[in-house]
Design an enzyme around this catalytic site. Structure first.
Site, PDB file in Angstrom:
ATOM      1  N   SER A   1      -4.200  -0.038   2.200  1.00 28.08           N
ATOM      2  CA  SER A   1      -3.522  -0.897   1.231  1.00 28.08           C
ATOM      3  C   SER A   1      -4.023  -0.558  -0.166  1.00 28.08           C
ATOM      4  O   SER A   1      -5.233  -0.481  -0.390  1.00 28.08           O
ATOM      5  CB  SER A   1      -3.809  -2.371   1.511  1.00 28.08           C
ATOM      6  OG  SER A   1      -3.413  -3.127   0.373  1.00 28.08           O
TER       7      SER A   1
ATOM      8  N   ASN B   1       4.927  -4.019  -4.071  1.00 23.08           N
ATOM      9  CA  ASN B   1       4.152  -5.240  -3.838  1.00 23.08           C
ATOM     10  C   ASN B   1       2.690  -5.005  -4.164  1.00 23.08           C
ATOM     11  O   ASN B   1       2.172  -3.906  -4.018  1.00 23.08           O
ATOM     12  CB  ASN B   1       4.354  -5.750  -2.405  1.00 23.08           C
ATOM     13  CG  ASN B   1       3.324  -5.194  -1.440  1.00 23.08           C
ATOM     14  OD1 ASN B   1       2.197  -5.692  -1.354  1.00 23.08           O
ATOM     15  ND2 ASN B   1       3.693  -4.127  -0.732  1.00 23.08           N
TER      16      ASN B   1
ATOM     17  N   ASN C   1      -3.858  -2.473  -2.637  1.00 20.62           N
ATOM     18  CA  ASN C   1      -3.996  -3.711  -3.402  1.00 20.62           C
ATOM     19  C   ASN C   1      -5.313  -4.458  -3.221  1.00 20.62           C
ATOM     20  O   ASN C   1      -5.485  -5.551  -3.726  1.00 20.62           O
ATOM     21  CB  ASN C   1      -2.820  -4.638  -3.073  1.00 20.62           C
ATOM     22  CG  ASN C   1      -1.489  -3.969  -3.394  1.00 20.62           C
ATOM     23  OD1 ASN C   1      -1.342  -3.387  -4.465  1.00 20.62           O
ATOM     24  ND2 ASN C   1      -0.554  -4.004  -2.457  1.00 20.62           N
ATOM     25  N   THR C   2      -6.236  -3.868  -2.468  1.00 20.12           N
ATOM     26  CA  THR C   2      -7.593  -4.406  -2.396  1.00 20.12           C
ATOM     27  C   THR C   2      -8.496  -3.342  -3.009  1.00 20.12           C
ATOM     28  O   THR C   2      -8.635  -2.254  -2.440  1.00 20.12           O
ATOM     29  CB  THR C   2      -7.999  -4.696  -0.926  1.00 20.12           C
ATOM     30  OG1 THR C   2      -7.150  -5.728  -0.416  1.00 20.12           O
ATOM     31  CG2 THR C   2      -9.445  -5.147  -0.826  1.00 20.12           C
TER      32      THR C   2
ATOM     33  N   PHE D   1      -3.475  -8.632   0.494  1.00 18.19           N
ATOM     34  CA  PHE D   1      -3.947  -9.246   1.745  1.00 18.19           C
ATOM     35  C   PHE D   1      -4.003 -10.770   1.659  1.00 18.19           C
ATOM     36  O   PHE D   1      -5.043 -11.383   1.922  1.00 18.19           O
ATOM     37  CB  PHE D   1      -5.342  -8.725   2.147  1.00 18.19           C
ATOM     38  CG  PHE D   1      -5.383  -7.325   2.685  1.00 18.19           C
ATOM     39  CD1 PHE D   1      -4.224  -6.622   2.978  1.00 18.19           C
ATOM     40  CD2 PHE D   1      -6.602  -6.697   2.907  1.00 18.19           C
ATOM     41  CE1 PHE D   1      -4.279  -5.321   3.485  1.00 18.19           C
ATOM     42  CE2 PHE D   1      -6.679  -5.409   3.411  1.00 18.19           C
ATOM     43  CZ  PHE D   1      -5.508  -4.725   3.696  1.00 18.19           C
TER      44      PHE D   1
ATOM     45  N   LYS E   1      -4.139   3.408  10.127  1.00 20.09           N
ATOM     46  CA  LYS E   1      -2.995   3.497   9.200  1.00 20.09           C
ATOM     47  C   LYS E   1      -3.477   4.067   7.871  1.00 20.09           C
ATOM     48  O   LYS E   1      -4.373   3.502   7.230  1.00 20.09           O
ATOM     49  CB  LYS E   1      -2.370   2.119   8.997  1.00 20.09           C
ATOM     50  CG  LYS E   1      -1.105   2.164   8.123  1.00 20.09           C
ATOM     51  CD  LYS E   1      -0.337   0.851   8.180  1.00 20.09           C
ATOM     52  CE  LYS E   1       0.893   0.872   7.281  1.00 20.09           C
ATOM     53  NZ  LYS E   1       1.662  -0.371   7.343  1.00 20.09           N
TER      54      LYS E   1
ATOM     55  N   ASN F   1       1.268   3.921   4.709  1.00 20.68           N
ATOM     56  CA  ASN F   1       1.395   2.696   3.919  1.00 20.68           C
ATOM     57  C   ASN F   1       2.272   2.955   2.678  1.00 20.68           C
ATOM     58  O   ASN F   1       2.898   4.005   2.561  1.00 20.68           O
ATOM     59  CB  ASN F   1      -0.003   2.205   3.528  1.00 20.68           C
ATOM     60  CG  ASN F   1      -0.123   0.701   3.572  1.00 20.68           C
ATOM     61  OD1 ASN F   1       0.721   0.009   3.001  1.00 20.68           O
ATOM     62  ND2 ASN F   1      -1.132   0.184   4.228  1.00 20.68           N
TER      63      ASN F   1
END
Ligand SMILES: Cc1cc2nc3c(=O)[nH]c(=O)nc-3n(C[C@H](O)[C@H](O)[C@H](O)COP(=O)(O)O)c2cc1C
Length: 364
Positions: free
Chosen positions: A173, A110, A175-176, A114, A214, A243
């Site tokens: 994450s 994915n 993805n940021t 966010f 995390k 993660n």
């Protein structure tokens, strides 16, 4: 109800785009009259971060990002639910498609980035159920275009501490852009100092809200040394390992899908995530408990996580492939393990294999 889901809903959901299937699942959970799962065997109870968990199996962050169905998830048998990631302001995330199933590998990639309805909406929902019982945490993140990302975390701690069982600082994450740089020593020390300070300030009216960190499974061991050292010195209450990974194991079968950008989760993540968990466990030296996440899709995988150092576990991707019956299957496997070793609680298994796992060849 769960049996019905297994027979009818899962094949149907798999025919849909993964993100549409997910939205529909949330809607179904929001209106399904789910009966409460049977009470848990006392031997599965875990006390961690000052909280009493009825069983160690948690819903990982990202499934219920906007806190729409935490109580339905508790009724499915989870011992706790981590809602979020929530960002201060609403944001859409990356363009679709941004979630991909790797069916042959039982994994997913994915790059949601966010997508969040924002703090106001999520806060309203958590406040409305704050007295309903059950352990419901919130995972917090910074807006993509925030001028001061640390200020976003501080603001979210202040807002959510009164209504959440615990707060997870998500700096892992993939993805940021740039978010994971907050795991670098100096930035992390500053972040945790300000976050813990905010927690102390609000504790006067909110009570003592545990703060968890995390991390990504992609840290080098030198980076992990720093992260654990800082987490210990700043006295976080626990860590979640971890993660999704930006790495792609060599043995993935879905080679075309594997090229999609984003974080990989599910079964292919299990070896790396479990290794990083054990590496974290040996560095933490019992200073705080760990939550093990990544690739759990069976009772054996859950037990392996606990033996590698997890006091609690979380899962997400396997729900897509196995359905919610997996929760009861894991509980039965954990109880069988206790009976085999004549133990009356999971505590004695936590970390039993950590040293051995850290001695294995690095998972490739
Ligand atoms: C679609 C999807 C969305 C996710 N969103 C988040 C998120 O918002 N915040 C977060 O901390 N982790 C998020 N995760 C990561 C999971 O919480 C978990 O750490 C990871 O998927 C590994 O567990 P699994 O192999 O059991 O899925 C997401 C995972 C998936 C598959």
């Amino acid at each position: 109800m769960i049996g019905l889901f297994e027979r009818l809903a899962r094949p149907f959901l798999h025919a849909l785009d993964p993100e549409d299937a997910h939205s529909l699942t949330i809607k179904m959970l929001a209106c399904a009259p789910l009966p409460r799962a049977a009470g848990d065997d006392k031997r599965l109870a875990v006390r961690a971060f000052g909280l009493n968990f009825p069983n160690p199996i948690g819903m990982a962050a990202g499934f219920d990002k906007n806190a729409e169905v935490p109580d339905a998830l508790l009724r499915l048998g989870f011992g706790f639910v981590e809602t979020g990631t929530v960002t201060p302001l609403p944001q859409r995330g990356n363009p679709r498609p941004r979630v991909f199933r790797l069916n042959a590998d039982r994994g997913a990639i994915n790059r949601l980035g966010f997508n969040s309805q924002g703090a106001e909406a999520v806060l309203r929902r958590l406040a409305a159920r704050a007295n309903a019982g059950g352990i419901v945490g919130i995972n917090i993140g910074a807006n993509k275009d925030a001028a001061d990302r640390v200020a976003d975390y501080v603001r979210l701690i202040e807002r959510f501490a009164p209504v959440a069982s615990y707060v997870t600082i998500n700096i892992s994450s993939p993805n940021t852009p740039g978010l994971r740089n907050l795991q670098q020593a100096e930035a992390l020390d500053d972040l945790l100092a300000r976050v813990i300070d905010a927690r102390e300030r609000v504790a006067r009216h909110a009570g003592p809200t545990p703060v968890l960190l995390k991390i990504a499974p992609d840290l080098s061991l030198a980076e992990l040394d720093d992260v654990v050292g800082i987490a210990r010195s700043r006295r976080v209450d626990g860590m979640i390992v971890g993660n999704t990974t930006v790495t792609r194991p060599a043995n993935l079968r879905e080679t075309k899908r594997a090229k999609e950008a984003g974080g990989l989760s599910g079964r292919p993540l299990l070896p790396l995530a479990t290794r990083m968990l054990a590496e974290t466990y040996v560095r933490v030296e019992g200073a705080f408990p760990l939550i093990g996440v990544g690739g759990i899709d069976s009772g054996a995988a859950a037990l392996a996580k606990i033996r590698a150092g997890a006091s609690l576990i979380q899962l997400y991707s396997a729900l897509v492939f196995c359905g919610p019956g997996l929760i009861a299957e894991i509980k039965a496997a954990l109880l069988a393990a206790l009976e085999r070793d004549r133990l009356d609680g999971l505590g004695e298994l936590v970390g039993a294999d950590a040293a051995a796992v850290t001695a294995e060849a690095w998972p490739g």
